[in-house]
Design a protein around this motif. Structure first.
Motif, PDB file in Angstrom:
ATOM      1  N   SER A  30     110.220 107.870  17.952  1.00 33.05           N
ATOM      2  CA  SER A  30     108.949 108.333  17.392  1.00 33.05           C
ATOM      3  C   SER A  30     107.941 107.194  17.308  1.00 33.05           C
ATOM      4  CB  SER A  30     109.159 108.881  15.976  1.00 33.05           C
ATOM      5  OG  SER A  30     110.095 109.919  15.969  1.00 33.05           O
ATOM      6  N   ASN A  45     116.142 106.227  16.754  1.00 31.32           N
ATOM      7  CA  ASN A  45     117.249 106.627  15.887  1.00 31.32           C
ATOM      8  C   ASN A  45     118.206 105.445  15.687  1.00 31.32           C
ATOM      9  OD1 ASN A  45     118.050 108.948  14.459  1.00 31.32           O
ATOM     10  ND2 ASN A  45     119.776 109.222  15.830  1.00 31.32           N
ATOM     11  N   THR A  54     120.261 108.385   7.205  1.00 32.10           N
ATOM     12  CA  THR A  54     118.840 108.677   6.988  1.00 32.10           C
ATOM     13  C   THR A  54     117.922 107.930   7.952  1.00 32.10           C
ATOM     14  OG1 THR A  54     118.470 106.925   5.355  1.00 32.10           O
ATOM     15  CG2 THR A  54     119.258 109.080   4.538  1.00 32.10           C
ATOM     16  N   HIS A  56     116.598 108.231  10.694  1.00 32.91           N
ATOM     17  CA  HIS A  56     115.885 108.952  11.746  1.00 32.91           C
ATOM     18  C   HIS A  56     114.527 108.263  11.901  1.00 32.91           C
ATOM     19  CE1 HIS A  56     118.050 113.060  10.895  1.00 32.91           C
ATOM     20  NE2 HIS A  56     118.893 112.036  10.920  1.00 32.91           N
ATOM     21  N   GLU A  58     111.539 109.418  12.440  1.00 28.99           N
ATOM     22  CA  GLU A  58     110.454 110.095  11.724  1.00 28.99           C
ATOM     23  C   GLU A  58     110.499 109.764  10.237  1.00 28.99           C
ATOM     24  OE1 GLU A  58     112.254 112.767  14.936  1.00 28.99           O
ATOM     25  OE2 GLU A  58     113.018 111.628  13.239  1.00 28.99           O
ATOM     26  N   PHE A  59     111.694 109.647   9.704  1.00 33.22           N
ATOM     27  CA  PHE A  59     111.885 109.330   8.288  1.00 33.22           C
ATOM     28  C   PHE A  59     111.440 107.894   8.009  1.00 33.22           C
ATOM     29  CE2 PHE A  59     114.507 108.370   4.505  1.00 33.22           C
ATOM     30  CZ  PHE A  59     114.222 109.471   3.716  1.00 33.22           C
ATOM     31  N   THR A  60     111.851 106.959   8.856  1.00 39.56           N
ATOM     32  CA  THR A  60     111.479 105.555   8.631  1.00 39.56           C
ATOM     33  C   THR A  60     109.974 105.354   8.792  1.00 39.56           C
ATOM     34  OG1 THR A  60     111.966 104.878  10.905  1.00 39.56           O
ATOM     35  CG2 THR A  60     113.754 104.699   9.305  1.00 39.56           C
ATOM     36  N   THR A  81     106.915 112.440  18.437  1.00 39.87           N
ATOM     37  CA  THR A  81     108.358 112.316  18.375  1.00 39.87           C
ATOM     38  C   THR A  81     109.039 113.046  19.521  1.00 39.87           C
ATOM     39  OG1 THR A  81     110.237 112.507  16.869  1.00 39.87           O
ATOM     40  CG2 THR A  81     108.585 114.258  16.769  1.00 39.87           C
ATOM     41  N   HIS A  85     110.949 117.456  14.078  1.00 37.91           N
ATOM     42  CA  HIS A  85     111.529 116.923  12.840  1.00 37.91           C
ATOM     43  C   HIS A  85     112.623 117.831  12.282  1.00 37.91           C
ATOM     44  CE1 HIS A  85     108.131 114.300  12.944  1.00 37.91           C
ATOM     45  NE2 HIS A  85     107.833 114.270  11.663  1.00 37.91           N
ATOM     46  N   CYS A  89     113.269 114.971   7.604  1.00 42.57           N
ATOM     47  CA  CYS A  89     112.102 114.250   8.115  1.00 42.57           C
ATOM     48  C   CYS A  89     110.815 115.015   7.859  1.00 42.57           C
ATOM     49  CB  CYS A  89     112.282 113.960   9.597  1.00 42.57           C
ATOM     50  SG  CYS A  89     113.640 112.816   9.924  1.00 42.57           S
ATOM     51  N   THR A  90     110.881 116.339   7.963  1.00 44.64           N
ATOM     52  CA  THR A  90     109.705 117.158   7.662  1.00 44.64           C
ATOM     53  C   THR A  90     109.288 116.970   6.214  1.00 44.64           C
ATOM     54  OG1 THR A  90     110.284 118.813   9.328  1.00 44.64           O
ATOM     55  CG2 THR A  90     108.799 119.519   7.578  1.00 44.64           C
ATOM     56  N   HIS A  93     107.726 113.558   5.730  1.00 44.16           N
ATOM     57  CA  HIS A  93     106.402 113.567   6.356  1.00 44.16           C
ATOM     58  C   HIS A  93     105.390 114.237   5.420  1.00 44.16           C
ATOM     59  CE1 HIS A  93     103.945 113.731  10.167  1.00 44.16           C
ATOM     60  NE2 HIS A  93     103.293 114.595   9.432  1.00 44.16           N
TER      61      HIS A  93
END
Length: 164
Positions: A30, A45, A54, A56, A58-60, A81, A85, A89-90, A93
């Motif tokens: 992402s 990832n 955790t 991912h 998108e999360f970081t 990405t 998500h 992650c959603t 976000h």
């Protein structure tokens, strides 16, 4: 709708997903882009290579954005990405107040690919972004790039059949 401008950022996500796969991780990547089109941060990832489920990308990126960007800048940023998500992650976000999401492949596609490969369902239901956070703007999948992501997932399963 995925625009021609979006495709360049999504191509970078596909490269990051390949880097994740080459490092022994699941193929996801992402990038976080500001309102001017500048890439602020990118990640891939790292759930297996760093033994933290955790991590991912998108999360970081959501965590980084809330620590380093003003709320107004987060709201106008876009997360590109390789895959839509997941629910975790959603939520990150949405809670971070980030703007638009653009993805190369959808959660529905991932579920279909996993089924075709004979893999068991994951521990979390892969719901569409707007079922988790109805207010988010999300565009995807990107025809052509979604097939590149499909191939990365096929390669992951072929390399590590016990892990997939």
């Amino acid at each position: 709708m995925v625009s021609s401008e979006d495709i360049g950022y999504l191509r970078r996500c596909v490269k990051l997903a390949r880097e994740a796969l080459d490092a022994g991780d699941d193929p996801f990547g992402s990038v976080l882009v500001d309102a001017t089109g500048k890439i602020l941060r990118e990640d891939r990832n790292r759930t297996k290579t760093e033994a933290d489920v955790t991590l991912h990308p998108e999360f970081t990126l959501a965590i980084w954005a809330q620590k380093h960007l003003a709320p107004a800048d987060r709201a106008t940023a876009t997360v590109y990405t390789s895959g839509e998500h997941c629910p975790m992650c959603t939520a990150a976000h949405a809670y971070a107040g980030l703007g638009r999401i653009v993805y190369a492949s959808s959660s529905a596609q991932l579920l279909q690919w996993r089924t075709q490969l004979g893999l068991k369902a994951g521990s979390v239901v892969p719901l569409p972004i707007n079922q988790i956070a109805p207010g988010l703007i999300a565009d995807g999948p990107a025809p052509g790039l979604d097939e590149e992501i499909h191939e990365l997932h096929r390669l992951k399963q072929a390399r590590d059949p016990a892990e997939s």
